[in-house]
Design a protein around this motif. Structure first.
Motif, PDB file in Angstrom:
ATOM      1  N   UNK A 163      21.499  84.618   5.581  1.00 43.63           N
ATOM      2  CA  UNK A 163      20.446  85.533   6.569  1.00 43.63           C
ATOM      3  C   UNK A 163      19.118  85.751   5.970  1.00 43.63           C
ATOM      4  N   UNK A 164      19.022  85.631   4.938  1.00 38.87           N
ATOM      5  CA  UNK A 164      17.457  85.610   4.378  1.00 38.87           C
ATOM      6  C   UNK A 164      16.773  84.436   4.865  1.00 38.87           C
ATOM      7  N   UNK A 165      17.431  83.258   4.850  1.00 34.40           N
ATOM      8  CA  UNK A 165      16.764  82.230   5.189  1.00 34.40           C
ATOM      9  C   UNK A 165      16.440  82.072   6.738  1.00 34.40           C
ATOM     10  N   UNK A 166      17.221  82.608   7.492  1.00 34.41           N
ATOM     11  CA  UNK A 166      16.945  82.381   8.991  1.00 34.41           C
ATOM     12  C   UNK A 166      16.412  83.812   9.566  1.00 34.41           C
ATOM     13  N   UNK A 167      16.257  84.735   8.686  1.00 40.31           N
ATOM     14  CA  UNK A 167      15.270  86.034   9.212  1.00 40.31           C
ATOM     15  C   UNK A 167      16.262  86.931   9.579  1.00 40.31           C
ATOM     16  N   UNK A 168      17.590  87.061   9.497  1.00 39.83           N
ATOM     17  CA  UNK A 168      18.601  87.959  10.296  1.00 39.83           C
ATOM     18  C   UNK A 168      18.255  88.931   9.077  1.00 39.83           C
ATOM     19  N   UNK A 169      18.293  88.934   7.818  1.00 38.92           N
ATOM     20  CA  UNK A 169      17.957  89.955   6.825  1.00 38.92           C
ATOM     21  C   UNK A 169      16.594  89.920   6.506  1.00 38.92           C
ATOM     22  N   UNK A 170      15.706  90.790   6.897  1.00 45.06           N
ATOM     23  CA  UNK A 170      14.276  90.523   6.435  1.00 45.06           C
ATOM     24  C   UNK A 170      14.016  91.075   5.117  1.00 45.06           C
ATOM     25  N   UNK A 171      14.499  90.524   4.061  1.00 46.99           N
ATOM     26  CA  UNK A 171      14.400  90.611   2.497  1.00 46.99           C
ATOM     27  C   UNK A 171      13.688  89.961   1.856  1.00 46.99           C
ATOM     28  N   UNK A 172      13.403  90.084   0.628  1.00 42.55           N
ATOM     29  CA  UNK A 172      12.757  89.318  -0.196  1.00 42.55           C
ATOM     30  C   UNK A 172      14.082  89.290  -1.491  1.00 42.55           C
ATOM     31  N   UNK A 173      14.710  88.147  -1.605  1.00 44.66           N
ATOM     32  CA  UNK A 173      15.676  88.083  -2.643  1.00 44.66           C
ATOM     33  C   UNK A 173      14.778  87.758  -4.083  1.00 44.66           C
ATOM     34  N   UNK A 174      14.727  88.630  -4.981  1.00 39.99           N
ATOM     35  CA  UNK A 174      13.634  88.454  -5.992  1.00 39.99           C
ATOM     36  C   UNK A 174      14.374  87.628  -7.053  1.00 39.99           C
ATOM     37  N   UNK A 175      15.827  87.959  -7.302  1.00 39.85           N
ATOM     38  CA  UNK A 175      16.709  87.145  -8.251  1.00 39.85           C
ATOM     39  C   UNK A 175      18.010  87.159  -7.905  1.00 39.85           C
ATOM     40  N   UNK A 176      18.941  86.588  -8.591  1.00 36.41           N
ATOM     41  CA  UNK A 176      20.418  86.632  -8.677  1.00 36.41           C
ATOM     42  C   UNK A 176      20.834  86.814 -10.082  1.00 36.41           C
ATOM     43  N   UNK A 177      21.559  87.646 -10.346  1.00 36.64           N
ATOM     44  CA  UNK A 177      22.251  88.029 -11.806  1.00 36.64           C
ATOM     45  C   UNK A 177      23.647  87.569 -11.790  1.00 36.64           C
ATOM     46  N   UNK A 178      24.074  86.744 -12.701  1.00 38.14           N
ATOM     47  CA  UNK A 178      25.417  86.673 -12.896  1.00 38.14           C
ATOM     48  C   UNK A 178      26.268  86.528 -14.149  1.00 38.14           C
ATOM     49  N   UNK A 179      27.235  87.292 -14.125  1.00 38.20           N
ATOM     50  CA  UNK A 179      28.036  87.261 -15.673  1.00 38.20           C
ATOM     51  C   UNK A 179      28.485  85.910 -15.828  1.00 38.20           C
ATOM     52  N   UNK A 180      28.695  85.115 -14.777  1.00 38.65           N
ATOM     53  CA  UNK A 180      29.077  83.546 -15.033  1.00 38.65           C
ATOM     54  C   UNK A 180      27.977  82.730 -14.335  1.00 38.65           C
ATOM     55  N   UNK A 181      28.215  81.495 -14.919  1.00 45.47           N
ATOM     56  CA  UNK A 181      27.124  80.692 -14.011  1.00 45.47           C
ATOM     57  C   UNK A 181      27.503  79.831 -12.897  1.00 45.47           C
ATOM     58  N   UNK A 182      28.543  80.263 -12.386  1.00 37.74           N
ATOM     59  CA  UNK A 182      29.206  79.252 -11.285  1.00 37.74           C
ATOM     60  C   UNK A 182      28.232  79.365 -10.139  1.00 37.74           C
ATOM     61  N   UNK A 183      27.508  80.551  -9.879  1.00 36.77           N
ATOM     62  CA  UNK A 183      26.862  80.418  -8.659  1.00 36.77           C
ATOM     63  C   UNK A 183      25.246  79.959  -8.822  1.00 36.77           C
ATOM     64  N   UNK A 184      25.156  79.368  -9.968  1.00 36.80           N
ATOM     65  CA  UNK A 184      23.603  79.203 -10.207  1.00 36.80           C
ATOM     66  C   UNK A 184      23.268  78.071  -9.371  1.00 36.80           C
ATOM     67  N   UNK A 185      24.039  77.114  -8.973  1.00 38.29           N
ATOM     68  CA  UNK A 185      23.794  75.827  -8.216  1.00 38.29           C
ATOM     69  C   UNK A 185      23.459  76.474  -6.800  1.00 38.29           C
ATOM     70  N   UNK A 186      24.082  77.509  -6.337  1.00 42.86           N
ATOM     71  CA  UNK A 186      23.967  77.987  -4.888  1.00 42.86           C
ATOM     72  C   UNK A 186      22.359  78.625  -4.858  1.00 42.86           C
ATOM     73  N   UNK A 187      22.254  79.510  -5.964  1.00 42.74           N
ATOM     74  CA  UNK A 187      20.980  80.046  -5.907  1.00 42.74           C
ATOM     75  C   UNK A 187      19.884  79.118  -5.967  1.00 42.74           C
ATOM     76  N   UNK A 188      20.270  77.978  -6.880  1.00 41.64           N
ATOM     77  CA  UNK A 188      18.969  76.946  -6.785  1.00 41.64           C
ATOM     78  C   UNK A 188      18.669  76.083  -5.434  1.00 41.64           C
ATOM     79  N   UNK A 189      19.728  76.189  -4.630  1.00 40.44           N
ATOM     80  CA  UNK A 189      19.913  75.463  -3.407  1.00 40.44           C
ATOM     81  C   UNK A 189      18.563  76.374  -2.921  1.00 40.44           C
ATOM     82  N   UNK A 190      18.546  77.568  -2.801  1.00 39.20           N
ATOM     83  CA  UNK A 190      17.520  78.538  -2.055  1.00 39.20           C
ATOM     84  C   UNK A 190      16.573  78.800  -3.055  1.00 39.20           C
ATOM     85  N   UNK A 191      16.143  78.146  -3.890  1.00 40.13           N
ATOM     86  CA  UNK A 191      14.966  78.302  -4.738  1.00 40.13           C
ATOM     87  C   UNK A 191      14.904  79.893  -5.353  1.00 40.13           C
ATOM     88  N   UNK A 192      16.056  80.371  -5.638  1.00 33.40           N
ATOM     89  CA  UNK A 192      16.083  81.875  -6.087  1.00 33.40           C
ATOM     90  C   UNK A 192      16.319  81.853  -7.505  1.00 33.40           C
TER      91      UNK A 192
END
Lengths: 277, 277, 277, 277
Positions: D101-130
């Motif tokens: 939704x941030x990618x296509x503008x549905x949510x007009x936000x600036x995702x500054x960072x993603x913080x995880x207590x596991x690293x499982x979603x690091x690759x998903x964050x990386x796909x979107x350069x966050x």
């Protein structure tokens, strides 16, 4: 132990459940889930049977074929993952939802490729390492364009083609190549607002609910068998553009749900209707 | 030709569908509808089979009992209309809905009597020519009151007792007399807001959705097996009284729907849960 | 202290809220609730203001008329109960719902009379002591029948006429006599399945959701401004008759909800749309 | 021409709408949208006014402050994009939905960072350069872990922190650092099934509807002000795992909707409730 699903679709007759389940029992196949439906108005019988055990497909189907009435269709489907090609235009929400659901396993599919008549979504495909084919329609006749689409698709031999907001009308001859294999999301509660700009139509009519419809594509535009539908409330505050924005979530969840039902072999197509077991 | 419904509830085992449908087939009974469900976590099998034909109940059930595993329950239910006693306090909407639905045949029930701890709804009962018993609780101990309620109810030998906004808590000893026979509507989305004044609780919690729950009554207040639930959206504009007003439609439709499922013999009670086939 | 509702509908202009609320303030009228809406595509302003205080209608409206732009409509509505005539054919559920809601005060209306082209619902009317007029259409031209309907209706000078499953098409000349006063329930999710037998149409199309639409009646069949709509899910198990049965609850709740909005003066009709404040 | 939103939250008084809109009018600010709400039980007034024009914030707010009663809160919010930090554990669906939704503008936000207590979603964050921060909780006291979380978050000075299925309980002292800034999705229809494993709880209770709740996080677990909720139907076929799978779509759409309301400055927090204008 394997898991397979038996799909039976035949003229109704007395004792069908008994006959089919007897054969499963005889073959020592355990019935994990079973659902059946009889359309009494057309005397048609449908059954979906999830089986577990050691399969001898040949003898099992031989026994079945002897037991089932003339005009029966039956398929024994293994649990291999379905291959899907997704067709898109410019809007990201349906594609994005399928990509994330394939990423986290919610949809157990193999997305073989994404085909777009614009290149807007190439970067999204790339993020998920899916091949993207930009098959531009400009300067081409409809037939020329569809020939190129077909080339792009057929190299992947997909089980299903998903039109994830693909905004071009497909010709009957294209559709005929993929019978009961093309799934479309239409951004209205069909049969309301067939055709172009359904949100604009909905706005002008002043409806208080908007919806989305996932259906198999047949020759008649927006007339194919409906798989699933859902709706959301709107009110006078919504412009046509607001409806389009609000509709994205329902479009994507309806399309994903339909795709999930189809890949789980739960959808029987039957005339212009679906039976979902 | 008669119509009967076979309800089977037994430990799961291989070949159950096959065995049961074989017996139907052998007895020349046609299966009009069939639904089954296996709870794999508890290995329990449930099947509801609508049959049509010429029944010899005794031999049919004899054959069934030989085929079914130990610990099985089965019932063969005829199509006679169920008798219902409705208990009320002051609110008319649930009672009114059931009365109109019995009047126009939407609910195929025989309303034997209405019992109220106030007399507010006597005039509504009278409009539909249903006996109304005012069993006032004032000045009585709970046991004395329930003894009088029981007298009023038992003369009608009801199949089911419907608490249509009956606002008194019933004691375990009263409830125990009518196992799986008392259906209540609770005006919240259980298990949220158990107990008194659920709309006030919902208002104070600031929820954005309110609901209603129809359930069988067991010893534990608002803890019995849930039959059906539904919800409606609310927002900050709703006071607790507004919620109560808005909730009436969902309360009555949930209660009527539950009652319809129960009288169609579609509800299996199972631990603290229901299986609806 | 009185309560009145001011309804303003005018071309949009800067400062309208300020001007209107200033006048309320000047007249010492407290604003209990206020809602406004601007249709920016048509530059039209709508405001509904619930006021409390000591009203001098004449001077208040005089001040308003000086402040509002040309082409404005404003109404100051007192809290007297609205008079309603209900028209029916054979089906009881919508009528029954309105009768029970008037009985228990959920709908604060005065049901002046019920008019049926069949006499099937006379006994239901009688239960609630409402005059029932059987105006049979047999052997009459449409014009003759409508003349008789009009006679039956007009003696009660109703504020609104509710078509509670009145299954006759009304002519434009009849409709023109009651502009924005006739409320109909159509048993489909309009604009899907306009015209006769919408459930049969829905069944044939194989939809997965059915609905109901309450709208003001205008010259074009099923094309008037929509007040409210709602839907319920269906599936392949539903015959057309099952849909009709399941649809009763949604039809009646949609119609009652629309009627409640209209009698609370919350519905602005605006072209072929409604604004609900 | 600029667009700003005025948010007023003050004790109710006569003439407030008039006073505020007068000041807008005097400053030549056009009211594009206006919504107000009075909580009559607490005599509190809320108004959200979208304005368009040439702003002199200082004189405008000076005039407002003179007009508003004591105890008033007002904010004039510009249209700059909100900065968001998203906290996750292992599940991808809520994060994925916000990313698309941030990618296509549905949510007009600036995702500054993603913080995880596991690293499982690091690759998903990386796909979107966050930027993704893996802040592992293992071997740390709760205070130590939260200190590290705070370090990761604070470098981005986020307007809001979104707990997108962050499965750790936060301490009151952590929460107190971000008042009305932390938005959580709880995978139940609160207040039903507070705490751990709500789907397991829902399964055991045998509910027929499951839901999700987006709320601001306060000191009390799952007790903060509710922003939005939604539900989906389930039945006896659903295991706890099936409910969890089915619940993903409703969780993500509820969280995204809540986030959209918050970043559009439409949510007033008020005691333990929200007013959404």
């Amino acid at each position: 132990m394997e898991k397979k699903t038996l799909l039976t679709d035949c003229p109704d007759a007395m004792g069908l459940i008994s006959k089919i389940t007897n054969i499963c029992y005889k073959h020592q196949l355990n019935i994990v889930h079973n659902n059946e439906f009889v359309d009494h108005s057309h005397s048609q019988f449908f059954m979906r049977t999830e089986l577990e055990g050691y399969f001898n497909d040949e003898t099992f189907l031989f026994d079945l074929d002897r037991a089932l009435p003339e005009g029966s269709h039956r398929r024994l489907v293994g649990s291999q993952r379905k291959r899907v090609v997704i067709m898109v235009t410019k809007e990201a929400h349906c594609l994005g939802d399928i990509l994330v659901k394939a990423f986290d396993g919610t949809l157990d599919i193999d997305i073989a490729a994404i085909v777009g008549n614009y290149d807007h979504l190439g970067s999204l495909a790339e993020k998920f390492d899916i091949p993207f084919h930009h098959v531009c329609h400009e300067g081409l006749s409809r037939e020329e364009h569809e020939a190129k689409l077909q080339d792009a698709i057929d190299q992947y031999s997909p089980d299903y083609i998903v039109l994830a907001k693909f905004m071009r009308i497909l010709t009957p001859s294209f559709v005929a190549k993929y019978p009961s294999k093309i799934i479309n999301i239409h951004h209205s509660f069909l049969p309301a607002f067939i055709g172009a700009k359904p949100y604009q139509q909905a706005f002008e009519r002043g409806v208080k609910i908007i919806g989305a419809t996932a259906h198999f594509v047949t020759n008649d535009l927006d007339e194919g068998p409906i798989i699933t539908q859902n709706v959301i409330p709107v009110d006078h505050n919504f412009s046509a553009a607001d409806m389009a924005r609000a509709g994205r979530d329902v479009e994507k969840s309806v399309l994903s749900k339909a795709l999930g039902l189809v890949i789980d072999d739960r959808v029987f197509v039957y005339g212009n209707r679906t039976v979902i077991l």
